[in-house]
Design a protein around this motif. Structure first.
Motif, mmCIF file in Angstrom:
data_model
loop_
_atom_site.group_PDB
_atom_site.id
_atom_site.type_symbol
_atom_site.label_atom_id
_atom_site.label_comp_id
_atom_site.label_asym_id
_atom_site.label_seq_id
_atom_site.Cartn_x
_atom_site.Cartn_y
_atom_site.Cartn_z
ATOM 1 N N SER A 23 0.887 -1.148 -0.279
ATOM 2 C CA SER A 23 0.348 0.399 0.346
ATOM 3 C C SER A 23 0.875 1.447 0.013
ATOM 4 O O SER A 23 0.650 2.660 -0.582
ATOM 5 C CB SER A 23 -1.222 -0.053 1.349
ATOM 6 O OG SER A 23 -1.693 -1.735 0.942
ATOM 7 N N ILE B 182 1.170 4.247 -3.015
ATOM 8 C CA ILE B 182 0.741 4.856 -2.618
ATOM 9 C C ILE B 182 2.250 6.287 -2.864
ATOM 10 O O ILE B 182 2.117 7.388 -4.119
ATOM 11 C CB ILE B 182 0.200 5.830 -1.130
ATOM 12 C CG1 ILE B 182 -0.922 5.039 -1.347
ATOM 13 C CG2 ILE B 182 0.110 7.640 -0.984
ATOM 14 C CD1 ILE B 182 -1.417 5.287 0.540
ATOM 15 N N ALA C 222 2.062 6.319 -7.345
ATOM 16 C CA ALA C 222 0.821 7.095 -7.822
ATOM 17 C C ALA C 222 1.669 8.548 -7.582
ATOM 18 O O ALA C 222 1.137 9.766 -8.635
ATOM 19 C CB ALA C 222 -0.224 7.299 -6.988
ATOM 20 N N PHE D 141 -2.382 12.108 -10.850
ATOM 21 C CA PHE D 141 -2.884 10.564 -10.073
ATOM 22 C C PHE D 141 -3.974 11.479 -9.553
ATOM 23 O O PHE D 141 -4.326 11.924 -8.342
ATOM 24 C CB PHE D 141 -2.717 9.826 -9.134
ATOM 25 C CG PHE D 141 -2.122 8.451 -9.717
ATOM 26 C CD1 PHE D 141 -2.797 6.888 -9.172
ATOM 27 C CD2 PHE D 141 -1.271 8.218 -10.565
ATOM 28 C CE1 PHE D 141 -2.499 6.180 -10.193
ATOM 29 C CE2 PHE D 141 -0.676 7.268 -10.924
ATOM 30 C CZ PHE D 141 -1.641 5.845 -11.152
ATOM 31 N N LYS E 299 -8.665 8.057 -10.243
ATOM 32 C CA LYS E 299 -7.763 6.908 -10.918
ATOM 33 C C LYS E 299 -7.316 6.604 -9.124
ATOM 34 O O LYS E 299 -7.321 4.591 -8.839
ATOM 35 C CB LYS E 299 -6.493 8.076 -10.585
ATOM 36 C CG LYS E 299 -6.221 8.087 -12.476
ATOM 37 C CD LYS E 299 -5.173 7.845 -12.855
ATOM 38 C CE LYS E 299 -5.046 7.746 -14.475
ATOM 39 N NZ LYS E 299 -3.297 7.926 -14.779
ATOM 40 N N TYR E 300 -7.512 7.027 -7.808
ATOM 41 C CA TYR E 300 -7.249 5.757 -6.792
ATOM 42 C C TYR E 300 -8.375 4.923 -6.725
ATOM 43 O O TYR E 300 -8.161 3.771 -5.915
ATOM 44 C CB TYR E 300 -6.624 6.741 -5.192
ATOM 45 C CG TYR E 300 -5.789 7.503 -5.587
ATOM 46 C CD1 TYR E 300 -4.626 6.977 -4.772
ATOM 47 C CD2 TYR E 300 -5.287 8.555 -5.359
ATOM 48 C CE1 TYR E 300 -3.593 6.770 -5.205
ATOM 49 C CE2 TYR E 300 -4.490 9.652 -5.743
ATOM 50 C CZ TYR E 300 -2.937 8.455 -5.333
ATOM 51 O OH TYR E 300 -2.125 9.052 -5.117
#
Length: 267
Positions: A129, A133, A136, A143, A147-148
């Motif tokens: 994760s 993040i 991105a 983003f 998109k998330y």
């Protein structure tokens, strides 16, 4: 709907029993966290070393590769934590542990999936994760919230595909003598190759990752689509179909495997 709600409650109850069991061994839990962090740290260091000398591989820069790896690692961690029993079918057959699941008034598949739990998977999901993040934020592609959200949908689909691959490979044990099965380890080994873009591999491996053991739908297509890579639209759009197909195949293989099962009577 009521049936699926009951299955969800049973799943939570069985997993809570596993968690209580593991909580009795705190030293093992802390060692597991340490070695997971060490293993993933070494992998990330290797990627960093490669990309400090090579700007891009197959048109993918370092942070783009890390997003690819994040999808792969998150799906692996989800199977290890939520459905670790999928890896253990061969041992269950060999040790006649499957017998007790078949005589209980509960779905055999649900009992197998929740037979084990591995906190190493939770660590992998947390690391993945963070990678997703960070990658991105550092990639050239912008983003936003949409998109998330799409990334979250892709992650769920990737986890389901990964689970079906492991489950189907493990169910091959029903057709092998004494339940001995190396097919699931072969699937894991191929997953190591999926850490890098599909475009760098020869046509044979592209066909394997795209159709036979579809790791491309676990990481390459969803990450590529989010990053705006060319030619990813069809692969990303086909992910729900691949999920449905893999789910159907894994269910059929398990049901037919149960019909072949005979206790080894070693206990």
């Amino acid at each position: 709907m009521r049936k699926w709600k009951r299955y969800g409650q049973l799943y939570m109850h069985l997993q809570m029993q596993n968690i209580r069991s593991l909580a009795q061994y705190r030293a093992d839990f802390l060692m597991m966290i340490f070695f997971t962090l060490l293993s993933q740290g070494c992998t990330l260091a290797l990627i960093g070393i490669i990309y400090s000398n090579i700007p891009a591989v197959g048109g993918w820069a370092m942070w783009e590769i890390l997003m690819l790896y994040g999808f792969l690692l998150f799906s692996e961690g989800s199977v290890n934590f939520f459905f670790q029993g999928a890896w253990k079918i061969a041992n269950m057959i060999r040790e006649s542990e499957l017998d007790r699941f078949l005589v209980r008034p509960l779905p055999a598949g649900l009992q197998i999936l929740t037979a084990k739990i591995d906190f190493e998977g939770l660590n992998k999901m947390a690391i993945a994760s963070a990678l997703l993040i960070l990658s991105a934020r550092h990639c050239e592609t912008a983003f936003g919230p949409l998109k998330y959200m799409l990334m979250a949908v892709f992650l769920v689909q990737a986890c389901l595909i990964r689970l079906c691959m492991v489950w189907t490979a493990s169910c091959a044990s029903f057709w092998m003598e004494n339940g001995r099965n190396s097919l699931n380890f072969f699937v894991i080994s191929l997953g190591e190759l999926a850490k890098y873009p599909l475009v760098i591999y020869p046509p044979v491996l592209k066909g394997i990752f795209g159709y036979l053991i579809p790791y491309a739908f676990v990481s390459y297509y969803p990450a590529g689509f989010l990053l705006g890579k060319d030619g990813m639209e069809l692969g990303a759009a086909c992910m729900p179909l691949v999920c449905a197909g893999m789910t159907a195949v894994s269910w059929i293989v398990f049901k037919r495997g149960l019909l072949r099962y005979e206790s080894s009577s070693q206990n």
